[in-house]
Write a protein that holds these residues in place. Structure first.
Motif, PDB file in Angstrom:
ATOM      1  N   ASP A 298       0.451  -1.058  -0.336  1.00  0.00           N
ATOM      2  CA  ASP A 298      -0.206   0.100   0.503  1.00  0.00           C
ATOM      3  C   ASP A 298       0.572   1.045  -0.176  1.00  0.00           C
ATOM      4  N   CYS A 299       1.827   1.209   0.718  1.00  0.00           N
ATOM      5  CA  CYS A 299       3.189   2.096   0.801  1.00  0.00           C
ATOM      6  C   CYS A 299       3.562   2.491  -0.930  1.00  0.00           C
ATOM      7  N   PHE A 300       3.494   1.899  -1.780  1.00  0.00           N
ATOM      8  CA  PHE A 300       4.306   1.476  -3.349  1.00  0.00           C
ATOM      9  C   PHE A 300       3.289   2.296  -4.035  1.00  0.00           C
ATOM     10  N   LYS A 301       1.885   2.249  -3.014  1.00  0.00           N
ATOM     11  CA  LYS A 301       0.867   2.111  -4.332  1.00  0.00           C
ATOM     12  C   LYS A 301       0.820   3.360  -4.568  1.00  0.00           C
ATOM     13  N   SER A 302       0.195   3.950  -3.083  1.00  0.00           N
ATOM     14  CA  SER A 302      -0.019   5.505  -2.702  1.00  0.00           C
ATOM     15  C   SER A 302       0.942   6.351  -3.288  1.00  0.00           C
ATOM     16  N   ILE A 303       2.225   6.097  -3.802  1.00  0.00           N
ATOM     17  CA  ILE A 303       3.543   7.403  -5.033  1.00  0.00           C
ATOM     18  C   ILE A 303       3.388   6.407  -6.213  1.00  0.00           C
ATOM     19  N   ALA A 304       2.547   5.658  -6.528  1.00  0.00           N
ATOM     20  CA  ALA A 304       2.449   4.812  -7.514  1.00  0.00           C
ATOM     21  C   ALA A 304       2.703   6.002  -9.025  1.00  0.00           C
ATOM     22  N   ASP A 305       1.899   7.300  -8.843  1.00  0.00           N
ATOM     23  CA  ASP A 305       2.828   7.264  -9.872  1.00  0.00           C
ATOM     24  C   ASP A 305       3.119   8.680  -9.925  1.00  0.00           C
ATOM     25  N   GLU A 306       3.722   8.540  -9.104  1.00  0.00           N
ATOM     26  CA  GLU A 306       5.108   9.714  -8.538  1.00  0.00           C
ATOM     27  C   GLU A 306       6.029   9.054  -8.937  1.00  0.00           C
ATOM     28  N   ILE A 307       6.308   7.353  -9.559  1.00  0.00           N
ATOM     29  CA  ILE A 307       7.622   6.700  -9.716  1.00  0.00           C
ATOM     30  C   ILE A 307       7.463   5.931 -10.645  1.00  0.00           C
ATOM     31  N   ASP A 308       6.980   6.109 -11.213  1.00  0.00           N
ATOM     32  CA  ASP A 308       5.897   5.306 -12.263  1.00  0.00           C
ATOM     33  C   ASP A 308       7.017   4.724 -13.546  1.00  0.00           C
ATOM     34  N   SER A 309       7.775   3.697 -13.853  1.00  0.00           N
ATOM     35  CA  SER A 309       9.260   3.559 -14.145  1.00  0.00           C
ATOM     36  C   SER A 309       8.959   4.215 -16.300  1.00  0.00           C
ATOM     37  N   GLU A 310       7.809   4.013 -16.261  1.00  0.00           N
ATOM     38  CA  GLU A 310       7.654   3.946 -17.432  1.00  0.00           C
ATOM     39  C   GLU A 310       7.250   5.565 -18.313  1.00  0.00           C
ATOM     40  N   THR A 311       7.533   6.186 -17.063  1.00  0.00           N
ATOM     41  CA  THR A 311       6.751   7.856 -17.334  1.00  0.00           C
ATOM     42  C   THR A 311       7.387   8.854 -16.506  1.00  0.00           C
ATOM     43  N   HIS A 312       8.762   7.654 -15.698  1.00  0.00           N
ATOM     44  CA  HIS A 312       9.453   8.901 -14.929  1.00  0.00           C
ATOM     45  C   HIS A 312      11.220   8.046 -15.083  1.00  0.00           C
TER      46      HIS A 312
END
Length: 172
Positions: free
Chosen positions: A22-36
């Motif tokens: 859930d911790c990872f899911k809460s920052i998913a948009d900020e760490i998505d390797s396809e976009t970042h």
């Protein structure tokens, strides 16, 4: 998108492991390797830090000795620590270690070193190993899938027995 798998696959995800997911899911948009594409592992850890703190983890805050999380491996005379390995994060009870990898996960086989070190750490029952879903500089290397296949082979072959209850692989 956060991908994850607990190994061995015959073990169900516990509540404490779910809290980490859930911790990872809460920052998913900020760490998505396809976009970042250029996020470092330290940047991902920094974004994850407040969420891990909330669920009872100590988190590395820098590279000086006082900022690192040292996990005992060997004990010497008078119970002094003779050898330790550093971790990115460690649960307060010392049973769950977290390692975040970026470019070196596959390219330098860092994930293997993480598995080895976690296997040697005193009292550690689970390794949470986070890798990029996609690593662009290696021509879209699918790091999560590559490590997934490795862990699947390791556990199915049953030739090497790890001293941990499981490894949670997280793809970010």
């Amino acid at each position: 998108m956060i991908n994850y798998q607990l190994f061995p696959r015959s073990v169900a995800i516990t509540e404490e492991i779910q809290r980490i997911i859930d911790c990872f899911k809460s920052i998913a948009d900020e760490i998505d390797s396809e976009t970042h594409e250029k996020l470092t592992s330290n940047t991902v850890l920094k974004l994850l830090e407040p969420h891990l703190h909330k669920i009872g983890f100590d988190v590395e805050t820098g590279k000086s000795a006082s900022q690192m999380i040292q996990v005992p491996v060997l004990f010497g005379k008078n119970n002094n620590i003779d050898k330790y390995f550093n971790a990115d994060a460690l649960s307060k009870d010392g049973r769950i270690v977290v390692e975040i990898e970026a470019g070196r996960a596959i390219a330098n086989n860092q994930f293997l070193k993480d598995i080895f070190e976690a296997s040697c750490m005193f009292n550690v029952e689970y390794l949470v190993l986070a890798v990029r879903n996609i690593y662009q500089p290696l021509h879209n290397s699918k790091d999560f899938e590559l490590v997934y296949t490795f862990l699947e082979t390791l556990y199915i072959s049953n030739r090497i027995k790890l001293p941990m209850k499981g490894i949670l692989l997280v793809g970010y």
